[in-house]
Enzyme design. Sequence first.
Site, PDB file in Angstrom:
ATOM      1  N   SER A 135       0.876  -1.172   0.000  1.00  0.00           N
ATOM      2  CA  SER A 135       0.000   0.000   0.000  1.00  0.00           C
ATOM      3  C   SER A 135       0.914   1.224   0.000  1.00  0.00           C
ATOM      4  CB  SER A 135      -0.860  -0.047   1.268  1.00  0.00           C
ATOM      5  OG  SER A 135      -1.606   1.140   1.395  1.00  0.00           O
ATOM      6  N   LYS A 161      -0.961  -1.059  -4.470  1.00  0.00           N
ATOM      7  CA  LYS A 161      -2.169  -0.271  -4.167  1.00  0.00           C
ATOM      8  C   LYS A 161      -1.713   1.147  -3.919  1.00  0.00           C
ATOM      9  CE  LYS A 161      -4.585  -0.020   0.286  1.00  0.00           C
ATOM     10  NZ  LYS A 161      -5.294  -0.840   1.294  1.00  0.00           N
ATOM     11  N   LYS A 163      -2.968   4.983  -2.530  1.00  0.00           N
ATOM     12  CA  LYS A 163      -4.010   5.718  -1.821  1.00  0.00           C
ATOM     13  C   LYS A 163      -4.456   6.871  -2.710  1.00  0.00           C
ATOM     14  CE  LYS A 163      -4.023   3.639   2.238  1.00  0.00           C
ATOM     15  NZ  LYS A 163      -5.241   3.038   2.805  1.00  0.00           N
ATOM     16  N   ASP A 188      -7.145   2.836  -3.123  1.00  0.00           N
ATOM     17  CA  ASP A 188      -7.882   2.855  -1.844  1.00  0.00           C
ATOM     18  C   ASP A 188      -8.204   4.305  -1.497  1.00  0.00           C
ATOM     19  OD1 ASP A 188      -8.938   2.523   0.683  1.00  0.00           O
ATOM     20  OD2 ASP A 188      -7.152   1.571   1.558  1.00  0.00           O
ATOM     21  N   GLU A 213     -11.008   0.436  -3.492  1.00  0.00           N
ATOM     22  CA  GLU A 213     -11.312   0.103  -2.098  1.00  0.00           C
ATOM     23  C   GLU A 213     -11.983   1.292  -1.416  1.00  0.00           C
ATOM     24  OE1 GLU A 213      -7.767  -1.227  -0.104  1.00  0.00           O
ATOM     25  OE2 GLU A 213      -8.689  -1.188   1.879  1.00  0.00           O
ATOM     26  N   ASP A 238     -13.730  -2.013   2.926  1.00  0.00           N
ATOM     27  CA  ASP A 238     -12.806  -2.133   4.061  1.00  0.00           C
ATOM     28  C   ASP A 238     -13.548  -1.578   5.282  1.00  0.00           C
ATOM     29  OD1 ASP A 238     -10.837  -1.727   6.010  1.00  0.00           O
ATOM     30  OD2 ASP A 238      -9.424  -0.696   4.714  1.00  0.00           O
ATOM     31  N   LYS A 262      -9.663  -7.396   7.997  1.00  0.00           N
ATOM     32  CA  LYS A 262      -8.737  -6.966   9.051  1.00  0.00           C
ATOM     33  C   LYS A 262      -9.367  -7.473  10.334  1.00  0.00           C
ATOM     34  CE  LYS A 262      -7.372  -2.674   6.754  1.00  0.00           C
ATOM     35  NZ  LYS A 262      -7.520  -1.195   6.726  1.00  0.00           N
ATOM     36  N   GLY A 290      -4.029  -4.302   6.016  1.00  0.00           N
ATOM     37  CA  GLY A 290      -2.962  -3.985   6.964  1.00  0.00           C
ATOM     38  C   GLY A 290      -3.259  -2.676   7.669  1.00  0.00           C
TER      39      GLY A 290
END
Length: 374
Positions: A135, A161, A163, A188, A213, A238, A262, A290
């Site tokens: 990420s 991934k 952000k 994400d 995400e 998520d 998670k 994570g």
Amino acid sequence: MKIDRLELRLLKLPLVHFFETSFGRVYDKEFILVRLDANGASAYGECVADVDPYYSAETNETAWHIISDFIAPRVLGVSFDHPRDVFPALKAIRGHNMAKAAVEMAAWDLHARLEGESLYKTLGGARERIASGVSVGIQDSLEQLATKIERELAAGYRRIKIKIKPGWDVDAVAMVRQRFGPIPLMVDANAAYTLADADHLARLDAFDLMMIEQPLDYEDIADHALLQRRLKTPICLDESIKSVHIAEAAIAAGACRIINIKPGRVGGFRESIRLHDLCASHGIPVWHGGMLESGIGRSANIHLSTLPNFSLPGDVAASKRYFDPDVIDPPVEVAADGTIAVPQRPGLGVTIVDERVERATIRYAAVESRNVQI
Ligand code: OSB
Ligand code: MG
């Protein structure tokens, strides 16, 4: 096992690089480490709550309070046949899944250690290596983002991934595709958009992303269902998936095609296994999320990722991306093929360096069963 001691520590570790999401930039990681003792063994659970209530409503302060005042009295001095009985024993406490998970996951570690079995076997997993993704946070420039991605691809990670947030989305994705071609790529948003941004988000469909995400609010299953109908790109939830029950509703509504697990978000391993099984029965692939965990929480994530429906690379990466040194030695390492070996020794199967834990501790408390009135 009869749990006769619970220890709480608040640890503070500097991050190797700052980490920025749509809700802000962090330079350190502060987290609660729970230690449980029973039958002469001790075991650990890392709490994924944060300093601030931005990812979820919980914080380190709320988790400390809930664990010491409400969870400890319900587990200390109690004999549990199996760690799957811990989450139900906490039913009277509403919410606070991260606080519950920290204790519950320590109970799984304890049980596995007492059985002399590696945790992944106790959890019902089978594979001995897991696929690792990274990420990559929001950077100061697209150039900096490109440099970071180049480094992660060279390290062998199986998917990238990035952000995103309004103002750092389509251009960033376009740059990555242009520079790096058809790599496994996803984004994400950490709940940074609303349904009014649907046309803008649909521009991401042009980039063949594995998934987007959590584009919308963490409470908003209904709007995610409307958005998924307008996007070709699969939505992965998520923040919204706070329980198995909510996951059932989200799947029924068509709010997502993928779910990230998670354990801290759903209350621990027992609920994570139930979520994993629910998704499998609906053909929804899962991957392990994570929370910038230390090597202790990271190794717990590795064990859970061995279950069969974890069919996509997770946000479970090498220690050195986060902490130098980590509190475990050796640290979590990623092989050139982008996989991580699952520890085979009993329990979490990693070596915690007590002296590093001690040095990072900024708050400490311990409760023993003989001091507790239930
Ligand atoms: O949304 O997945 C997230 C980190 C902190 C809070 C939320 C998230 C993340 C990450 C980092 O994406 C994952 C990791 O590398 O640990
Ligand atoms: Mg996320």
